[in-house]
Write a protein that holds these residues in place. Structure first.
Motif, PDB file in Angstrom:
ATOM      1  N   LEU A  33       0.829  -1.212   0.000  1.00  0.00           N
ATOM      2  CA  LEU A  33       0.000   0.000   0.000  1.00  0.00           C
ATOM      3  C   LEU A  33       0.861   1.260   0.000  1.00  0.00           C
ATOM      4  O   LEU A  33       0.529   2.248  -0.668  1.00  0.00           O
ATOM      5  CB  LEU A  33      -0.935  -0.009   1.213  1.00  0.00           C
ATOM      6  N   LYS A  36       2.123   2.343  -3.313  1.00  0.00           N
ATOM      7  CA  LYS A  36       1.079   2.829  -4.217  1.00  0.00           C
ATOM      8  C   LYS A  36       0.494   1.709  -5.079  1.00  0.00           C
ATOM      9  O   LYS A  36       0.131   1.919  -6.237  1.00  0.00           O
ATOM     10  CB  LYS A  36       1.597   3.964  -5.101  1.00  0.00           C
ATOM     11  N   LEU A  37       0.415   0.530  -4.487  1.00  0.00           N
ATOM     12  CA  LEU A  37      -0.281  -0.569  -5.153  1.00  0.00           C
ATOM     13  C   LEU A  37      -1.724  -0.612  -4.673  1.00  0.00           C
ATOM     14  O   LEU A  37      -2.010  -0.315  -3.507  1.00  0.00           O
ATOM     15  CB  LEU A  37       0.400  -1.914  -4.845  1.00  0.00           C
ATOM     16  N   SER A  38      -2.613  -0.964  -5.548  1.00  0.00           N
ATOM     17  CA  SER A  38      -4.010  -1.100  -5.168  1.00  0.00           C
ATOM     18  C   SER A  38      -4.204  -2.391  -4.383  1.00  0.00           C
ATOM     19  O   SER A  38      -3.361  -3.298  -4.458  1.00  0.00           O
ATOM     20  CB  SER A  38      -4.887  -1.113  -6.420  1.00  0.00           C
ATOM     21  N   PRO A  39      -5.291  -2.492  -3.600  1.00  0.00           N
ATOM     22  CA  PRO A  39      -5.529  -3.753  -2.870  1.00  0.00           C
ATOM     23  C   PRO A  39      -5.550  -4.974  -3.782  1.00  0.00           C
ATOM     24  O   PRO A  39      -5.069  -6.048  -3.401  1.00  0.00           O
ATOM     25  CB  PRO A  39      -6.889  -3.508  -2.216  1.00  0.00           C
ATOM     26  N   ARG A  40      -6.084  -4.826  -5.008  1.00  0.00           N
ATOM     27  CA  ARG A  40      -6.090  -5.954  -5.941  1.00  0.00           C
ATOM     28  C   ARG A  40      -4.665  -6.333  -6.340  1.00  0.00           C
ATOM     29  O   ARG A  40      -4.341  -7.525  -6.435  1.00  0.00           O
ATOM     30  CB  ARG A  40      -6.908  -5.596  -7.172  1.00  0.00           C
ATOM     31  N   GLU A  41      -3.813  -5.338  -6.570  1.00  0.00           N
ATOM     32  CA  GLU A  41      -2.428  -5.637  -6.946  1.00  0.00           C
ATOM     33  C   GLU A  41      -1.673  -6.281  -5.790  1.00  0.00           C
ATOM     34  O   GLU A  41      -0.822  -7.163  -6.003  1.00  0.00           O
ATOM     35  CB  GLU A  41      -1.734  -4.354  -7.396  1.00  0.00           C
ATOM     36  N   VAL A  42      -1.966  -5.845  -4.564  1.00  0.00           N
ATOM     37  CA  VAL A  42      -1.324  -6.475  -3.407  1.00  0.00           C
ATOM     38  C   VAL A  42      -1.736  -7.944  -3.303  1.00  0.00           C
ATOM     39  O   VAL A  42      -0.905  -8.837  -3.085  1.00  0.00           O
ATOM     40  CB  VAL A  42      -1.687  -5.715  -2.119  1.00  0.00           C
TER      41      VAL A  42
END
Length: 240
Positions: A33, A36-42
């Motif tokens: 997070l 700057k990754l989205s929750p889906r990318e995480v």
């Protein structure tokens, strides 16, 4: 630099003795997070890591197998086996296991031992059996000490033995880092050969500690043995 706060989460989690799996998972989420990754990318990163390292799920198979073996008397059979070897004391047995663990690790066979695979179901019960044959039933404090020495024999043997195998991950990591950073040409074989004297010293030092365990057990159990009068036995004077 703010991404490195994930490392701080790991340090604080381990310092407060939280669940390691939970700490690492939370640290990964925080790092993603902050990066700057989205929750889906995480979540996708966790999935990719799990799919590319499916060997970590081997414990799902090994743990039930070890549990079934223990339930059907694996530890009792290990104690019976060590009881038949009269001259093999606790320290001598663990020193032999240390040498065997180092030799197999030096050949790249790092997975044939370990706390779950061998120490808990076999090595520790055999070490306890050797001590019980010599001293009788062990107090819980002494039993835990024998188990800790059994675990240390496995850990030291693996740690100092695996570096003698030139295709191990640590050797390849060191050579890759040194060659790219200092623009040299360091071969894995060179590091593996230099690891042999360290492994020999580790075996001699820890092997001596394991052999000294026999004298320590003799001393501790001799001082801990109750006096006959304290154990409830009547002396000739009491009989009068």
């Amino acid at each position: 630099m703010i991404v490195l706060l994930g490392v701080l989460v790991v340090i604080l989690g381990f310092a407060t003795r939280r669940n390691p799996l939970l700490v690492v998972g939370v640290a990964g989420i925080v790092t993603g997070l902050l990066g700057k990754l989205s929750p889906r990318e995480v979540l996708a990163a966790f999935g990719d890591g799990f799919a590319s390292s499916r060997s970590v799920t081997i414990f799902v198979i090994t743990l039930p197998v070890i549990g079934l073996l223990e339930r059907n008397g694996l530890q009792e059979q290990a104690r019976i086996l060590i009881g038949r070897l009269g001259k093999l004391t606790t320290g001598r047995f663990l020193a032999l296991y240390l040498g065997l663990r180092q030799l197999t690790a030096a050949l790249g066979l790092t997975s044939i031992g370990g706390p779950a695979q061998s120490v808990r179901p076999m090595v520790a019960p055999m070490a306890e059996g050797a001590a019980e044959r010599r001293h009788g039933p062990l107090p819980e404090r002494v039993r835990e000490r024998v188990r800790s020495y059994a675990s240390s024999a496995d850990t030291v043997g693996l740690f100092f033995g695996e570096d003698c195998f030139l295709a191990i991950g640590s050797i390849l990591l060191i050579t890759g880092f040194v060659n790219t950073t200092y623009h040299t040409h360091l071969e894995p074989l060179q590091l593996a050969l230099w690891a042999i004297p360290t492994a020999v010293c580790a075996f001699l030092i820890h092997g001596a500690r394991l052999l000294r365990l026999d004298r320590t057990l003799d001393r501790d159990l001799a001082t801990a043995a109750p006096h006959p009068a304290q154990a409830g036995d009547r002396t000739p004077e009491d009989a009068k």
